[in-house]
Enzyme design. Sequence first.
Site, PDB file in Angstrom:
ATOM      1  N   ASP A  14       0.813  -1.219   0.000  1.00 37.22           N
ATOM      2  CA  ASP A  14       0.000   0.000   0.000  1.00 37.22           C
ATOM      3  C   ASP A  14       0.846   1.268   0.000  1.00 37.22           C
ATOM      4  O   ASP A  14       0.537   2.249  -0.687  1.00 37.22           O
ATOM      5  CB  ASP A  14      -0.924   0.038   1.217  1.00 37.22           C
ATOM      6  CG  ASP A  14      -2.047  -0.975   1.158  1.00 37.22           C
ATOM      7  OD1 ASP A  14      -2.242  -1.592   0.090  1.00 37.22           O
ATOM      8  OD2 ASP A  14      -2.731  -1.159   2.186  1.00 37.22           O
ATOM      9  N   ARG A  23       2.267  12.671  -5.011  1.00 33.25           N
ATOM     10  CA  ARG A  23       2.574  13.638  -6.066  1.00 33.25           C
ATOM     11  C   ARG A  23       1.755  13.413  -7.331  1.00 33.25           C
ATOM     12  O   ARG A  23       1.942  14.121  -8.321  1.00 33.25           O
ATOM     13  CB  ARG A  23       4.073  13.573  -6.407  1.00 33.25           C
ATOM     14  CG  ARG A  23       4.986  14.073  -5.310  1.00 33.25           C
ATOM     15  CD  ARG A  23       4.872  15.573  -5.094  1.00 33.25           C
ATOM     16  NE  ARG A  23       5.337  16.310  -6.260  1.00 33.25           N
ATOM     17  CZ  ARG A  23       6.587  16.720  -6.430  1.00 33.25           C
ATOM     18  NH1 ARG A  23       7.501  16.455  -5.501  1.00 33.25           N
ATOM     19  NH2 ARG A  23       6.928  17.394  -7.505  1.00 33.25           N
ATOM     20  N   HIS A  48      -4.806  -3.018  -0.035  1.00 35.56           N
ATOM     21  CA  HIS A  48      -6.062  -2.554   0.547  1.00 35.56           C
ATOM     22  C   HIS A  48      -6.617  -1.461  -0.350  1.00 35.56           C
ATOM     23  O   HIS A  48      -6.054  -0.366  -0.425  1.00 35.56           O
ATOM     24  CB  HIS A  48      -5.808  -2.016   1.961  1.00 35.56           C
ATOM     25  CG  HIS A  48      -7.050  -1.578   2.673  1.00 35.56           C
ATOM     26  ND1 HIS A  48      -7.045  -1.081   3.962  1.00 35.56           N
ATOM     27  CD2 HIS A  48      -8.356  -1.552   2.297  1.00 35.56           C
ATOM     28  CE1 HIS A  48      -8.264  -0.777   4.339  1.00 35.56           C
ATOM     29  NE2 HIS A  48      -9.085  -1.046   3.332  1.00 35.56           N
ATOM     30  N   ARG A  50      -8.988   1.141  -0.476  1.00 33.11           N
ATOM     31  CA  ARG A  50      -9.837   1.881   0.451  1.00 33.11           C
ATOM     32  C   ARG A  50     -10.908   2.658  -0.305  1.00 33.11           C
ATOM     33  O   ARG A  50     -10.764   2.988  -1.484  1.00 33.11           O
ATOM     34  CB  ARG A  50      -8.998   2.831   1.296  1.00 33.11           C
ATOM     35  CG  ARG A  50      -7.994   2.131   2.207  1.00 33.11           C
ATOM     36  CD  ARG A  50      -7.256   3.144   3.061  1.00 33.11           C
ATOM     37  NE  ARG A  50      -8.155   3.756   4.024  1.00 33.11           N
ATOM     38  CZ  ARG A  50      -8.201   3.439   5.319  1.00 33.11           C
ATOM     39  NH1 ARG A  50      -7.394   2.508   5.810  1.00 33.11           N
ATOM     40  NH2 ARG A  50      -9.038   4.049   6.131  1.00 33.11           N
ATOM     41  N   HIS A  55      -4.381   5.266  -1.620  1.00 42.04           N
ATOM     42  CA  HIS A  55      -3.124   4.701  -2.120  1.00 42.04           C
ATOM     43  C   HIS A  55      -3.369   3.732  -3.286  1.00 42.04           C
ATOM     44  O   HIS A  55      -3.209   4.102  -4.439  1.00 42.04           O
ATOM     45  CB  HIS A  55      -2.285   4.062  -1.006  1.00 42.04           C
ATOM     46  CG  HIS A  55      -3.034   3.322   0.062  1.00 42.04           C
ATOM     47  ND1 HIS A  55      -3.879   2.272  -0.203  1.00 42.04           N
ATOM     48  CD2 HIS A  55      -3.038   3.483   1.422  1.00 42.04           C
ATOM     49  CE1 HIS A  55      -4.367   1.809   0.931  1.00 42.04           C
ATOM     50  NE2 HIS A  55      -3.885   2.524   1.940  1.00 42.04           N
ATOM     51  N   GLU A  75      -7.463  -6.729   0.776  1.00 44.52           N
ATOM     52  CA  GLU A  75      -8.114  -6.163   1.957  1.00 44.52           C
ATOM     53  C   GLU A  75      -9.219  -5.219   1.511  1.00 44.52           C
ATOM     54  O   GLU A  75      -9.024  -4.404   0.599  1.00 44.52           O
ATOM     55  CB  GLU A  75      -7.103  -5.412   2.822  1.00 44.52           C
ATOM     56  CG  GLU A  75      -6.078  -6.313   3.479  1.00 44.52           C
ATOM     57  CD  GLU A  75      -5.167  -5.570   4.425  1.00 44.52           C
ATOM     58  OE1 GLU A  75      -4.544  -6.239   5.267  1.00 44.52           O
ATOM     59  OE2 GLU A  75      -5.069  -4.321   4.335  1.00 44.52           O
ATOM     60  N   THR A 105      -4.550   4.751   9.386  1.00 41.92           N
ATOM     61  CA  THR A 105      -4.443   3.347   9.014  1.00 41.92           C
ATOM     62  C   THR A 105      -5.527   2.603   9.774  1.00 41.92           C
ATOM     63  O   THR A 105      -6.192   3.202  10.634  1.00 41.92           O
ATOM     64  CB  THR A 105      -3.045   2.787   9.335  1.00 41.92           C
ATOM     65  OG1 THR A 105      -2.961   1.436   8.868  1.00 41.92           O
ATOM     66  CG2 THR A 105      -2.766   2.826  10.819  1.00 41.92           C
ATOM     67  N   HIS A 196      -0.159  -5.944  11.618  1.00 47.75           N
ATOM     68  CA  HIS A 196      -0.386  -4.537  11.925  1.00 47.75           C
ATOM     69  C   HIS A 196       0.672  -4.043  12.912  1.00 47.75           C
ATOM     70  O   HIS A 196       0.758  -4.514  14.035  1.00 47.75           O
ATOM     71  CB  HIS A 196      -1.782  -4.249  12.488  1.00 47.75           C
ATOM     72  CG  HIS A 196      -2.138  -2.784  12.371  1.00 47.75           C
ATOM     73  ND1 HIS A 196      -2.601  -2.234  11.203  1.00 47.75           N
ATOM     74  CD2 HIS A 196      -2.056  -1.759  13.250  1.00 47.75           C
ATOM     75  CE1 HIS A 196      -2.813  -0.937  11.375  1.00 47.75           C
ATOM     76  NE2 HIS A 196      -2.480  -0.626  12.606  1.00 47.75           N
ATOM     77  N   GLY A 197       1.463  -3.103  12.437  1.00 50.41           N
ATOM     78  CA  GLY A 197       2.476  -2.482  13.278  1.00 50.41           C
ATOM     79  C   GLY A 197       3.735  -3.304  13.478  1.00 50.41           C
ATOM     80  O   GLY A 197       4.622  -2.901  14.240  1.00 50.41           O
ATOM     81  N   GLY A 218       3.794  -4.387   5.982  1.00 48.41           N
ATOM     82  CA  GLY A 218       3.968  -3.463   4.873  1.00 48.41           C
ATOM     83  C   GLY A 218       4.807  -2.246   5.168  1.00 48.41           C
ATOM     84  O   GLY A 218       5.891  -2.069   4.625  1.00 48.41           O
ATOM     85  N   HIS A 219       4.318  -1.379   6.060  1.00 46.51           N
ATOM     86  CA  HIS A 219       4.959  -0.084   6.281  1.00 46.51           C
ATOM     87  C   HIS A 219       6.431  -0.220   6.637  1.00 46.51           C
ATOM     88  O   HIS A 219       7.287   0.500   6.103  1.00 46.51           O
ATOM     89  CB  HIS A 219       4.208   0.685   7.376  1.00 46.51           C
ATOM     90  CG  HIS A 219       4.681   2.086   7.558  1.00 46.51           C
ATOM     91  ND1 HIS A 219       5.645   2.417   8.481  1.00 46.51           N
ATOM     92  CD2 HIS A 219       4.338   3.242   6.928  1.00 46.51           C
ATOM     93  CE1 HIS A 219       5.871   3.723   8.418  1.00 46.51           C
ATOM     94  NE2 HIS A 219       5.097   4.242   7.485  1.00 46.51           N
TER      95      HIS A 219
END
Length: 248
Positions: A14, A23, A48, A50, A55, A75, A105, A196-197, A218-219
Amino acid sequence: MTEATRILLGVNIDHVATLRQARGTRYPDPVKAALDAEEAGADGITVHLREDRRHIQERDVRVLKEVLQTRMNFEMGVTEEMLAFAEEIRPAHSCLVPERREELTTEGGLDVAGQEQRIRDAVRRLAAVGSEVSLFIDPDPRQIEASARVGAPAIELHTGRYADAEDPEEQTRELQRVREGVALGRSLGLIVNAGHGLHYHNVEPVAAIDGINELNIGHAIVAHALFVGFRQAVAEMKALMLAAATKR
């Protein structure tokens, strides 16, 4: 590698798309990131879509469906728009998540127990097009039991509270909640994933939990890739997970 020490890595791309959308350019390409992740050892790619399209875009999902060598984990919020799109795309895996426009998130797990019929209907629709459904929930016995009742074959336990814990005692308590959630889910016949996290400094205790099938991350991978490259970032995460899983 035995079945007991097997663990899969789903790479969430994502935030490659987040950088692109910041941008309004055509780069960086999340599809290229996905292919690099696969070559580096990712077992699946998570995206995901959304409601606000902040994204990932529909085109990304369509292209990924055609080119991935592993599998897509799609997702999605539990909305008619997303269900119809998933029925068209037919992802190998679908993960139902809660979604609010104002959140940065996904902030918590899906309330399955409070809307069992709605979730049951969504699970049936997705299963009818061959998609294996998981439910993104907190490691709460009530939600885990409800997930089994609605017919979902899998759950993904929200590890955010563990990841955000600010002191060792709190982190230990939250890790135990995840551990107990995995055990309960497995006892009910569910496939249990988590995410997550999670990052390079907290993933090992979770990967070491007996019964966890897959971690979706991911992040942290996207951030680390800025310094070491995407393939190396994925490979390092997979190596940490596999090493931890051997300690089960």
